[in-house]
Scaffold this motif. Sequence first.
Motif, PDB file in Angstrom:
ATOM      1  N   VAL A  81      27.912 -79.576  53.857  1.00 59.50           N
ATOM      2  CA  VAL A  81      27.245 -79.653  52.555  1.00 59.50           C
ATOM      3  C   VAL A  81      25.868 -80.252  52.793  1.00 59.50           C
ATOM      4  O   VAL A  81      25.736 -81.295  53.435  1.00 59.50           O
ATOM      5  CB  VAL A  81      28.032 -80.522  51.549  1.00 59.50           C
ATOM      6  CG1 VAL A  81      27.249 -80.655  50.237  1.00 59.50           C
ATOM      7  CG2 VAL A  81      29.408 -79.940  51.278  1.00 59.50           C
ATOM      8  N   ARG A 123      26.362 -72.727  55.070  1.00 61.03           N
ATOM      9  CA  ARG A 123      26.015 -73.212  56.417  1.00 61.03           C
ATOM     10  C   ARG A 123      24.755 -72.554  56.955  1.00 61.03           C
ATOM     11  O   ARG A 123      24.067 -73.130  57.785  1.00 61.03           O
ATOM     12  CB  ARG A 123      27.189 -73.071  57.372  1.00 61.03           C
ATOM     13  CG  ARG A 123      27.551 -71.690  57.781  1.00 61.03           C
ATOM     14  CD  ARG A 123      28.721 -71.603  58.766  1.00 61.03           C
ATOM     15  NE  ARG A 123      29.907 -72.323  58.359  1.00 61.03           N
ATOM     16  CZ  ARG A 123      30.359 -73.442  58.968  1.00 61.03           C
ATOM     17  NH1 ARG A 123      29.757 -73.924  60.006  1.00 61.03           N
ATOM     18  NH2 ARG A 123      31.435 -74.034  58.523  1.00 61.03           N
ATOM     19  N   ARG A 129      29.228 -83.088  57.251  1.00 64.73           N
ATOM     20  CA  ARG A 129      30.046 -82.019  57.812  1.00 64.73           C
ATOM     21  C   ARG A 129      31.473 -82.515  57.899  1.00 64.73           C
ATOM     22  O   ARG A 129      31.735 -83.712  57.888  1.00 64.73           O
ATOM     23  CB  ARG A 129      29.523 -81.550  59.169  1.00 64.73           C
ATOM     24  CG  ARG A 129      29.882 -82.392  60.324  1.00 64.73           C
ATOM     25  CD  ARG A 129      29.407 -81.807  61.660  1.00 64.73           C
ATOM     26  NE  ARG A 129      29.514 -82.843  62.654  1.00 64.73           N
ATOM     27  CZ  ARG A 129      30.601 -83.079  63.378  1.00 64.73           C
ATOM     28  NH1 ARG A 129      31.668 -82.297  63.264  1.00 64.73           N
ATOM     29  NH2 ARG A 129      30.642 -84.072  64.229  1.00 64.73           N
ATOM     30  N   TRP A 165      34.253 -77.064  59.854  1.00 67.21           N
ATOM     31  CA  TRP A 165      35.057 -76.403  58.838  1.00 67.21           C
ATOM     32  C   TRP A 165      34.225 -76.208  57.573  1.00 67.21           C
ATOM     33  O   TRP A 165      34.288 -75.176  56.917  1.00 67.21           O
ATOM     34  CB  TRP A 165      36.302 -77.246  58.564  1.00 67.21           C
ATOM     35  CG  TRP A 165      37.087 -76.835  57.365  1.00 67.21           C
ATOM     36  CD1 TRP A 165      37.849 -75.706  57.226  1.00 67.21           C
ATOM     37  CD2 TRP A 165      37.216 -77.555  56.133  1.00 67.21           C
ATOM     38  NE1 TRP A 165      38.431 -75.685  55.982  1.00 67.21           N
ATOM     39  CE2 TRP A 165      38.060 -76.816  55.294  1.00 67.21           C
ATOM     40  CE3 TRP A 165      36.701 -78.758  55.668  1.00 67.21           C
ATOM     41  CZ2 TRP A 165      38.398 -77.238  54.018  1.00 67.21           C
ATOM     42  CZ3 TRP A 165      37.033 -79.176  54.397  1.00 67.21           C
ATOM     43  CH2 TRP A 165      37.877 -78.416  53.586  1.00 67.21           C
ATOM     44  N   ARG A 166      33.432 -77.223  57.264  1.00 67.10           N
ATOM     45  CA  ARG A 166      32.595 -77.164  56.068  1.00 67.10           C
ATOM     46  C   ARG A 166      31.379 -78.052  56.258  1.00 67.10           C
ATOM     47  O   ARG A 166      31.460 -79.092  56.910  1.00 67.10           O
ATOM     48  CB  ARG A 166      33.396 -77.650  54.849  1.00 67.10           C
ATOM     49  CG  ARG A 166      32.671 -77.523  53.527  1.00 67.10           C
ATOM     50  CD  ARG A 166      33.631 -77.680  52.343  1.00 67.10           C
ATOM     51  NE  ARG A 166      32.948 -77.327  51.130  1.00 67.10           N
ATOM     52  CZ  ARG A 166      32.671 -78.182  50.138  1.00 67.10           C
ATOM     53  NH1 ARG A 166      33.080 -79.425  50.209  1.00 67.10           N
ATOM     54  NH2 ARG A 166      32.028 -77.774  49.075  1.00 67.10           N
ATOM     55  N   GLY A 211      35.420 -79.734  46.804  1.00 65.81           N
ATOM     56  CA  GLY A 211      35.544 -78.601  47.709  1.00 65.81           C
ATOM     57  C   GLY A 211      36.985 -78.202  47.933  1.00 65.81           C
ATOM     58  O   GLY A 211      37.903 -78.715  47.279  1.00 65.81           O
ATOM     59  N   MET A 221      31.736 -83.092  48.998  1.00 62.46           N
ATOM     60  CA  MET A 221      32.485 -82.716  50.194  1.00 62.46           C
ATOM     61  C   MET A 221      33.986 -82.873  50.010  1.00 62.46           C
ATOM     62  O   MET A 221      34.742 -81.957  50.304  1.00 62.46           O
ATOM     63  CB  MET A 221      32.016 -83.562  51.387  1.00 62.46           C
ATOM     64  CG  MET A 221      32.767 -83.269  52.668  1.00 62.46           C
ATOM     65  SD  MET A 221      32.660 -81.562  53.275  1.00 62.46           S
ATOM     66  CE  MET A 221      31.193 -81.680  54.275  1.00 62.46           C
ATOM     67  N   ASP A 273      26.880 -75.632  50.040  1.00 64.12           N
ATOM     68  CA  ASP A 273      27.739 -75.587  51.229  1.00 64.12           C
ATOM     69  C   ASP A 273      27.534 -74.315  52.047  1.00 64.12           C
ATOM     70  O   ASP A 273      28.368 -73.952  52.867  1.00 64.12           O
ATOM     71  CB  ASP A 273      29.209 -75.782  50.864  1.00 64.12           C
ATOM     72  CG  ASP A 273      29.773 -74.683  49.983  1.00 64.12           C
ATOM     73  OD1 ASP A 273      29.026 -73.769  49.584  1.00 64.12           O
ATOM     74  OD2 ASP A 273      30.975 -74.743  49.683  1.00 64.12           O
TER      75      ASP A 273
END
Length: 140
Positions: free
Chosen positions: A51, A13, A66, A48-49, A103, A99, A11
């Motif tokens: 993977v 980015r 995402r 926000w996140r 997470g 995800m 994760d």
Amino acid sequence: MTVPEGFEFDDDRDRVDRDAVWAFLSTGAYWGRWRKRADVEAQLDGAWRVVGVYETTTGELVGFARAISDGVALAYLADVFISERVRGMGLGKALVTAMIDDGPGAGFRWMLHTADAHGLYKQHGFGPPDEMYLERRSRR
């Protein structure tokens, strides 16, 4: 989460190969072809996140997801894909698990829009919205 042999999930980015994400979303994704490269870049920057799924031997990005979120209770899953050449190995299921279940949003209410892969998402608890959910559809 069980990670299929020969692959890793990350994760970070900064590791995401933005060219590979763009290549898939602009050509292989029915849901993403309308976007311009600048749109995808803005979505990656504002995520926000994220993977990524990477081949361990080459480091090549072969899958991606995402999410956008308020960081407290609600998240939206977007741009989930696995490269065609590695499909059928359980990577999609593992990616969604990474995800949403493994997470920081494991306890969140998750949403998504999809025209396919309903069976995959059902395994993760997705289903029709409840009576509290309303949506204004795109005017595009």
